[in-house]
Design a protein around this motif. Structure first.
Motif, PDB file in Angstrom:
ATOM      1  N   LEU A  58       0.849  -1.180   0.000  1.00  0.00           N
ATOM      2  CA  LEU A  58       0.000   0.000   0.000  1.00  0.00           C
ATOM      3  C   LEU A  58       0.890   1.238   0.000  1.00  0.00           C
ATOM      4  CD1 LEU A  58      -2.707   1.537   0.284  1.00  0.00           C
ATOM      5  CD2 LEU A  58      -2.403   1.383   2.771  1.00  0.00           C
ATOM      6  N   PHE A  59       0.717   2.079  -1.006  1.00  0.00           N
ATOM      7  CA  PHE A  59       1.364   3.378  -1.078  1.00  0.00           C
ATOM      8  C   PHE A  59       0.257   4.412  -0.876  1.00  0.00           C
ATOM      9  CE2 PHE A  59       3.871   0.453  -3.555  1.00  0.00           C
ATOM     10  CZ  PHE A  59       5.183   0.751  -3.212  1.00  0.00           C
ATOM     11  N   PHE A  60       0.328   5.123   0.253  1.00  0.00           N
ATOM     12  CA  PHE A  60      -0.785   5.985   0.659  1.00  0.00           C
ATOM     13  C   PHE A  60      -0.267   7.398   0.918  1.00  0.00           C
ATOM     14  CE2 PHE A  60      -4.321   6.481   4.130  1.00  0.00           C
ATOM     15  CZ  PHE A  60      -4.938   7.442   3.352  1.00  0.00           C
ATOM     16  N   GLY A  61      -0.798   8.354   0.174  1.00  0.00           N
ATOM     17  CA  GLY A  61      -0.390   9.743   0.327  1.00  0.00           C
ATOM     18  C   GLY A  61      -1.509  10.630   0.832  1.00  0.00           C
TER      19      GLY A  61
ATOM     20  N   LEU B 295      -3.806  10.116   7.150  1.00  0.00           N
ATOM     21  CA  LEU B 295      -3.421   8.758   6.749  1.00  0.00           C
ATOM     22  C   LEU B 295      -4.251   7.776   7.570  1.00  0.00           C
ATOM     23  CD1 LEU B 295       0.459   9.197   6.566  1.00  0.00           C
ATOM     24  CD2 LEU B 295      -1.081   8.860   4.624  1.00  0.00           C
ATOM     25  N   VAL B 296      -5.487   7.592   7.167  1.00  0.00           N
ATOM     26  CA  VAL B 296      -6.442   6.857   7.992  1.00  0.00           C
ATOM     27  C   VAL B 296      -6.378   5.356   7.728  1.00  0.00           C
ATOM     28  CG1 VAL B 296      -7.971   8.841   8.157  1.00  0.00           C
ATOM     29  CG2 VAL B 296      -8.311   7.206   6.319  1.00  0.00           C
ATOM     30  N   GLY B 297      -6.476   4.589   8.800  1.00  0.00           N
ATOM     31  CA  GLY B 297      -6.626   3.146   8.698  1.00  0.00           C
ATOM     32  C   GLY B 297      -5.378   2.354   8.390  1.00  0.00           C
TER      33      GLY B 297
ATOM     34  N   HIS C  59       3.516   1.929   2.856  1.00  0.00           N
ATOM     35  CA  HIS C  59       4.469   3.015   2.583  1.00  0.00           C
ATOM     36  C   HIS C  59       3.697   4.333   2.569  1.00  0.00           C
ATOM     37  CE1 HIS C  59       7.782   0.289   1.431  1.00  0.00           C
ATOM     38  NE2 HIS C  59       6.823  -0.462   0.920  1.00  0.00           N
ATOM     39  N   PRO C  60       3.774   5.122   3.656  1.00  0.00           N
ATOM     40  CA  PRO C  60       3.052   6.391   3.700  1.00  0.00           C
ATOM     41  C   PRO C  60       3.852   7.541   3.091  1.00  0.00           C
ATOM     42  CG  PRO C  60       4.044   5.960   5.830  1.00  0.00           C
ATOM     43  CD  PRO C  60       4.399   4.784   4.954  1.00  0.00           C
TER      44      PRO C  60
ATOM     45  N   CYS D  40       4.860  12.347   8.092  1.00  0.00           N
ATOM     46  CA  CYS D  40       4.912  10.890   8.186  1.00  0.00           C
ATOM     47  C   CYS D  40       5.405  10.320   6.871  1.00  0.00           C
ATOM     48  CB  CYS D  40       3.532  10.323   8.523  1.00  0.00           C
ATOM     49  SG  CYS D  40       3.501   8.517   8.734  1.00  0.00           S
ATOM     50  N   GLY D  41       6.407   9.478   6.950  1.00  0.00           N
ATOM     51  CA  GLY D  41       6.896   8.802   5.758  1.00  0.00           C
ATOM     52  C   GLY D  41       7.583   9.732   4.773  1.00  0.00           C
ATOM     53  N   HIS D  42       7.455   9.386   3.503  1.00  0.00           N
ATOM     54  CA  HIS D  42       8.077  10.163   2.426  1.00  0.00           C
ATOM     55  C   HIS D  42       7.493  11.576   2.380  1.00  0.00           C
ATOM     56  CE1 HIS D  42       9.611  11.038  -1.636  1.00  0.00           C
ATOM     57  NE2 HIS D  42       8.389  11.489  -1.906  1.00  0.00           N
ATOM     58  N   LYS D  43       8.339  12.590   2.235  1.00  0.00           N
ATOM     59  CA  LYS D  43       7.853  13.958   2.086  1.00  0.00           C
ATOM     60  C   LYS D  43       7.664  14.247   0.606  1.00  0.00           C
ATOM     61  CE  LYS D  43       8.677  18.792   3.214  1.00  0.00           C
ATOM     62  NZ  LYS D  43       9.559  19.791   3.860  1.00  0.00           N
TER      63      LYS D  43
END
Length: 271
Positions: free
Chosen positions: A141-144, A151-153, A165-166, A173-176
């Motif tokens: 999961l790649f979630f932006g 960043l729910v759930g 991968h947020p 959180c995660g990648h900027k």
């Protein structure tokens, strides 16, 4: 398609500005597929007058029977309909019709990546659970989102064994940066023929995702967002330009009837 007055079983705050509403609708829960949607309307309200479309976030059992009976919808409070939904209490009823539209293709998938932007995460919990049941053991999961609060759930995906991968625009959180940037950077080693990519989110994000997948030779399906008043193709209000088979011209199809899930390579993307 079924049309019914569904009892609200719960309607809880899930994260900042995000709610999850659970409706007793066995007629829909028993046949809905990941990527399909329902139309919702409060029967005694005329503002807003037109119904709204919502992806199926999850299905669950209710009562003593071990059969799908309830549908769950994840929504973010942003407009008139979602502000109205926020006030709904258990025991009240909503007009619901569905399931509607074409679903994600899940047959024959060996490895998959789900790429979501914002509330585009909504259909992916149901999809992830379905892929797991079908034996897909490599799932990303790649979630932006704008910030970590949206960043729910994530925990629910992690419980399913999904590699998460947020990405956040503010770097909280995660990648900027954008989720598509992160997805493109992490594709090394993933570009295999049996890898399927699924996307849902804002149109510009999906256009960029489609371009990345095309350049890497990856199969990609996207769920498009569109304003629609009926959900069955009658109003013709959700037309989407789709390439002809020759790729030299295009025609229009309806997001509600022909989608919302399309092969990303068929969409006539605009900048």
């Amino acid at each position: 398609m079924s049309q019914l007055l569904a009892e609200v079983l719960s309607n809880n705050l899930f994260a900042e500005d995000h709610f999850r509403i659970r409706l007793l609708a066995p007629e829909i829960a028993g046949k809905v597929l990941p990527g399909q949607f329902v139309m919702l309307r409060k029967p005694d309200e005329f503002e807003p007058f037109l119904p709204r479309a919502y992806s199926i976030h999850n299905i669950s059992n209710s009562g003593s029977k071990n059969e799908p009976a309830a549908i769950e919808i994840l929504y973010k409070v942003v407009g008139r309909m979602t502000r109205l939904l926020e006030t709904i209490k258990p025991g009240q009823r909503l007009s619901v019709w569905g399931p509607l539209g074409h679903a994600f293709t899940t047959g024959g998938v060996k490895k998959a990546a789900l790429v979501a932007g914002g509330i585009g995460i909504a259909p992916f919990l149901f999809l992830a659970k379905t892929l797991r049941r079908q034996g897909v053991d490599t799932l990303y999961l790649f979630f932006g989102a704008c910030a970590k609060e949206h960043l729910v759930g994530l925990g629910e995906f992690e419980e399913l064994g999904v590699e998460v991968h947020p990405a956040t625009e503010d770097g909280s959180c995660g990648h900027k940066g954008f989720v598509t940037e992160m997805f493109g950077q992490k594709l090394t080693g993933l570009a295999e023929k049996e890898f399927r990519v699924y996307g849902c989110g804002p149109h510009p994000m999906l256009a960029r995702l489609a371009a990345i997948c095309k350049s890497r030779g990856l199969s990609c399906e996207v769920s498009l967002e569109a304003m629609m008043a009926c959900g069955i193709g009658a109003c013709q209000g959700c037309a989407q330009a789709v390439l002809d088979e020759s790729n030299t011209g295009f025609h229009y199809e309806l997001v509600c009837k022909d989608g919302p899930v399309f092969d990303a390579a068929r969409i006539k993307w605009t900048s």
